[in-house]
Scaffold this active site. Sequence first.
Site, short mmCIF file in Angstrom:
data_model
loop_
_atom_site.label_atom_id
_atom_site.label_comp_id
_atom_site.label_asym_id
_atom_site.label_seq_id
_atom_site.Cartn_x
_atom_site.Cartn_y
_atom_site.Cartn_z
N CYS A 2 40.39 53.96 39.08
CA CYS A 2 39.69 54.12 40.51
C CYS A 2 40.67 54.42 41.44
O CYS A 2 41.81 54.53 41.38
CB CYS A 2 38.92 52.71 40.87
SG CYS A 2 37.86 52.09 39.42
N ARG A 55 35.02 54.38 42.27
CA ARG A 55 34.98 53.83 40.87
C ARG A 55 34.73 54.96 39.87
O ARG A 55 33.83 55.77 39.96
CB ARG A 55 33.86 52.82 40.55
CG ARG A 55 33.73 52.22 39.42
CD ARG A 55 32.48 51.45 39.24
NE ARG A 55 32.65 50.60 37.69
CZ ARG A 55 31.57 50.35 37.31
NH1 ARG A 55 30.29 50.29 37.80
NH2 ARG A 55 31.52 49.48 36.17
N LEU A 56 35.81 54.73 38.75
CA LEU A 56 35.48 55.73 37.57
C LEU A 56 34.95 54.70 36.55
O LEU A 56 36.01 53.81 36.07
CB LEU A 56 36.80 56.49 37.24
CG LEU A 56 36.84 57.27 35.67
CD1 LEU A 56 35.88 58.56 36.19
CD2 LEU A 56 38.16 57.49 35.32
N ALA A 57 33.79 54.65 36.15
CA ALA A 57 33.37 53.43 35.37
C ALA A 57 34.08 53.62 33.90
O ALA A 57 33.46 54.48 33.19
CB ALA A 57 31.72 53.54 35.19
N ASN A 81 42.65 48.96 40.71
CA ASN A 81 42.62 50.47 40.24
C ASN A 81 43.45 50.03 38.90
O ASN A 81 44.26 49.55 38.72
CB ASN A 81 43.53 51.27 40.93
CG ASN A 81 43.76 52.79 40.24
OD1 ASN A 81 43.19 53.00 39.32
ND2 ASN A 81 44.96 53.09 40.65
N GLY A 82 42.82 50.65 37.83
CA GLY A 82 43.60 50.48 36.52
C GLY A 82 42.86 49.83 35.40
O GLY A 82 41.49 49.60 35.47
N GLU A 83 43.62 49.51 34.28
CA GLU A 83 43.03 49.04 33.20
C GLU A 83 43.87 47.67 32.99
O GLU A 83 44.96 47.63 32.63
CB GLU A 83 42.84 49.94 32.14
CG GLU A 83 41.82 49.53 31.07
CD GLU A 83 40.20 49.89 31.56
OE1 GLU A 83 39.47 49.09 30.98
OE2 GLU A 83 40.10 50.58 32.58
N ASP A 105 36.75 44.16 33.39
CA ASP A 105 38.26 43.42 33.10
C ASP A 105 38.82 43.43 34.63
O ASP A 105 39.52 42.30 34.62
CB ASP A 105 39.15 44.49 32.51
CG ASP A 105 39.27 45.91 33.11
OD1 ASP A 105 38.27 46.55 33.25
OD2 ASP A 105 40.37 46.36 33.62
#
Length: 958
Positions: A2, A55-57, A81-83, A105
């Site tokens: 994101c 947001r990038l879902a 932001n991130g994973e 997450d």
Amino acid sequence: MCGITACIALSGGQKPSVNIEDCLRTSLEHLNHRGPDDKGTWTSANGRVGLGHSRLAIRDLSSNGHQPLVAESEGVVVVVNGELYDVETLRDELSSDYTFTSQSDSEVIIPLYLKYGVTLFSRLKGEFSFCLYDSRRQFFLAARDRYGIKPLHWTVQGNRLLVASEAKAFLGYPWQPEWDVRSIMEEGWQHDERTLFKGVRSMRPGYYMTCLSFEYIEHRQYWDLSYPDKRVPDHRTEEEMIQGVRERLTDAVEARLRSDVPVGLYLSGGIDSAAIAGIVKHLSTKKAQKAGLSNGDTQSDDSNHAKDDHFSNETIGLSNPFADTHLDDKTIGRMDHAMNGGNSPATNDSKIDETSFDFNEHAKGFTFGRNGSIDDSAFVDTLINGPSDDHAKGEKPSFVNGHLSPPRSSHSSGSGMSSSSRPTSSHNSGGFLNPFSRTTISHITGNTISRSSSPAPALSRINATTSGINESLSNSINNITNGITDDITSSPIKRKYSEDLRDEFPTTLKRRKSAFNELTPPLTPPEEQQEKPFQPHEQLQPHHQQQPSIQQDLANIQCFTIGFDSTTEFDEANQAHRTASFLDLPVTTTRVTEQSFADNFIDATYHAEHTFPDLNYIGKFLLSKAAHEAGYKVILSGEGADEHFGGYRAMLPDFIGEPDYSVPLDRQTLSAEDMEAERKRLMSTTLGFKGGDVTDSSTAALARRMVNASSAVSSLLMTNMIAFAPWARTTYGPNTSVELTRASVPDARVLEHAGKHWHPGHTASYIWTRSSFVNAILACLGDRMEMANSVEGRPPFLDHALTEYVNQLPPSVKVKHTGDEWDEKMQCKRPDLTEKWVLREAVKPFVTTEMYERRKWPFTAPCTYDRGGPVHRMMEGLVTRENVEGLGFLEWEAQEKLLEEAFPKPVVDGEEEEEEEKEDPMKGMKKMKATRLLIMTCQFIVFGQAFGVKTASPEDVL
């Protein structure tokens, strides 16, 4: 993945005259590319703190994943932001004290903070940056992941602390960008926390920043690289080390396949991305086997049993199931001929053992079988005789009156792929079928690739009428500066900025709309290809009933690769296709031409926020665009292997700088004399780009002493050759040193410890990993180019459980002396040094023999171009006296000379000039050097005008 932004009003100073909510929204406009699916803001009751999120879902596609995430009862809010990976275990641990409201997450950050405070970082695995505010304590916390995979910038403007994913987000606040000339001159933007802009800092990897009671700002480190004492014996066997790398890399890949949207793979011509693809294929095979056994399916082809047995847990890595399956030169030639549309000469850069393929024919296409035969006569005919005339009639690229049309947005404003969409494949009527994989190849100009359910022509062209190059580039910049999305109303600040920029930007470049070309036929026959809607999380069972499994359907894994001019050594598309064929994975190719570089220079550079003496980042920009157009939001990539396994040629002098005292003497196969001779030879041929010079000043000597004579401080020097304005040289010149900047990357404690206890190869790895790797490769070639197209990149090689293990391995298993080779130029034998040896051995079961044996080849774009071509015209339009003098820190006369050197006028005609260059290689190096320097000049000009940067002057120093 994101975009995040934050604003904290500090104590003291005047009361802000702008509304924080408006600023947050405008800031998010500049980050729309990072998160087009959703946006949200949060402002504290007193208006002193604001957080924003685009947001990038990726995980939890429902509205429950909306950010900012707020725990109202605890007074904590966070934007992430991130994973994060392996969060299932964390959720189970934390659920007794905290009620989760989503499957995201990111939400674990809140309960982790509530339970562990700033010691939460040791429990986080993945790539991330976040901003958290605790209203009860008046405590602000911002942090960046261990390697800096995800960006985070900060600055103090007036009495406000601003934090954001990218510097361009600060344009939403009252910020007047200024050049940091000293940072530019000594490569602070490349190696430390400085950027191109004065007062704007990039948070260091493995660090966190706190602000207490709106006044006390502090930076602390929570993680760093470490290496073993070089004199402590390592009693592990090489096989143990190989197995340790293999297990941890497999775990890292598996963790990064978890996603609620389709996952793809970037595939180059090197072993790093090939290894990831091979492991993904292995995991897919295991998953299919388990599914088959659970359904009582025990019948399958014998050849498949033979293949799968080699990938079982008991035998993985002990033997290569395709060890007796090699490509002979004739077969490679046919493959290359096919992959180049039947019109380009085949090339083969790697020697392969001369044996032949065996194939098995299956209902869903051709796959490799160890003992199978070829029954399909058409396939045999294509293999032996090459593609038919009908298949070879792909339409070649051409230009429309030499003009470029205005740019097309890389994605729809404010929109994203719906939760029910899945990537689809279609046949392509404009290319031909590559017999070695389910991949259709055709000639394209390389901008983007679109996917549709119906056949498309090989190349679609859009005729655009423009009034001139300057007007067209104005359209390009306006598309950027007018805002990337239409769903947020611009504030007065934004509107004023856009209007001023339109008036001031001297436009220079015509552009074309992207040409689309579908390359990948369906994975299954059309009659079997029915789209299955992707199930969003609101339809899933509650978390405690879910199993921690790979949610992404591995059967839909798609590879994406890039190809440059196939007549040059820069093109690796053929190697990538052979890897994909070996693994039976579909692959989509983006062919990047010189026209593509010119067309996309403005957009890619604007997103990069970083100068770089190469156009390879535009290739990555187009590769990510292809993934986006194909419907993929998540991509696995190979960054990080070179830094940890000694993969760079510039590292070799350090890895043989002294013996590896940690291993037994019988494994020391290189004598001290040969080691020193080879080190000196490497030092003389490795440092700097071709045509560059290595400085030998007193500051450079000091820098080398600081890092125990490591060559890492003196390699690839380019900024030293930039012609800065006289006032800049007078003001900063005597005090600036790129070498000292690099040597100062480690702090004093690390430098002291490294000099006494680390092997020189590990010192070099530290400097590379903590400097240019973060600010150039992970940013310019990684996150910025991926997120410019709303694509999340996941690099398994940067899993910290893997890297912590690799860093403790002896240097001699990373760069290994594997024999001697004959040097034709020097007419003598030289040590054969194999970089990334332990990695090669670890991934041997997953890759072709070609990849296993292929040496490191850097990802670079062509660096010389013809006079009058697209790149020359683009540079002529940008590098004008007005534009250069508008920067304030470069010398116009020197830039004018570079244009002449990079694009020299022919003496008589093109042929005579070409012959002259062949006879005088130094002229070619001079042309290359000039082109690289001009690339950087053009980048400065784009940054300056797209960001509205104030012209630099001596008065700024006073």
